[in-house]
Design a protein around this motif. Sequence first.
Motif, PDB file in Angstrom:
ATOM      1  N   UNK A 207       7.546  -5.702  -5.604  1.00 53.32           N
ATOM      2  CA  UNK A 207       7.904  -6.061  -4.234  1.00 53.32           C
ATOM      3  C   UNK A 207       8.459  -7.475  -4.145  1.00 53.32           C
ATOM      4  N   UNK A 208       7.977  -8.392  -4.973  1.00 54.90           N
ATOM      5  CA  UNK A 208       8.520  -9.749  -5.004  1.00 54.90           C
ATOM      6  C   UNK A 208       9.999  -9.702  -5.366  1.00 54.90           C
ATOM      7  N   UNK A 209      10.341  -8.886  -6.345  1.00 53.75           N
ATOM      8  CA  UNK A 209      11.735  -8.769  -6.770  1.00 53.75           C
ATOM      9  C   UNK A 209      12.560  -8.039  -5.708  1.00 53.75           C
ATOM     10  N   UNK A 210      12.035  -6.961  -5.154  1.00 55.49           N
ATOM     11  CA  UNK A 210      12.771  -6.224  -4.122  1.00 55.49           C
ATOM     12  C   UNK A 210      13.031  -7.083  -2.891  1.00 55.49           C
ATOM     13  N   UNK A 211      12.091  -7.938  -2.550  1.00 52.70           N
ATOM     14  CA  UNK A 211      12.229  -8.778  -1.354  1.00 52.70           C
ATOM     15  C   UNK A 211      13.289  -9.864  -1.530  1.00 52.70           C
TER      16      UNK A 211
ATOM     17  N   UNK B 168       0.825  -1.202   0.000  1.00 58.33           N
ATOM     18  CA  UNK B 168       0.000   0.000   0.000  1.00 58.33           C
ATOM     19  C   UNK B 168       0.866   1.261   0.000  1.00 58.33           C
ATOM     20  N   UNK B 169       1.913   1.268   0.826  1.00 55.42           N
ATOM     21  CA  UNK B 169       2.816   2.418   0.857  1.00 55.42           C
ATOM     22  C   UNK B 169       3.505   2.609  -0.490  1.00 55.42           C
ATOM     23  N   UNK B 170       3.935   1.504  -1.091  1.00 62.77           N
ATOM     24  CA  UNK B 170       4.615   1.587  -2.379  1.00 62.77           C
ATOM     25  C   UNK B 170       3.683   2.141  -3.449  1.00 62.77           C
ATOM     26  N   UNK B 171       2.461   1.667  -3.467  1.00 66.59           N
ATOM     27  CA  UNK B 171       1.498   2.150  -4.459  1.00 66.59           C
ATOM     28  C   UNK B 171       1.192   3.630  -4.233  1.00 66.59           C
TER      29      UNK B 171
END
Length: 87
Positions: A41-45, A19-22
């Motif tokens: 986020x999957x890639x960043x994680x 939500x924050x990212x969006x």
Amino acid sequence: MNFIMQQLVNQKINSISKEEFMQLAEKQGYPLSSEQADSVLRILRQHTINVGNKKQVESIIYQLTKETDSYVSSTVSQLFQKYSHML
């Protein structure tokens, strides 16, 4: 490079919620769908982000380019660039 600012940015990126990212992307003029945010986020994680490591940032952008669409990788790249002057 401002070490404290870099650590704060790293901490935020490594812990940002969907939500924050969006909201951040939309606030900066880059609206993302829920699915696009999930992909990013999957890639960043997969990494412990260090925004001071330009090779790592370039590698993540490259991975985003390969695994998502060009809009998403361009958006994330522009968000990194927008804040890189603060580091």
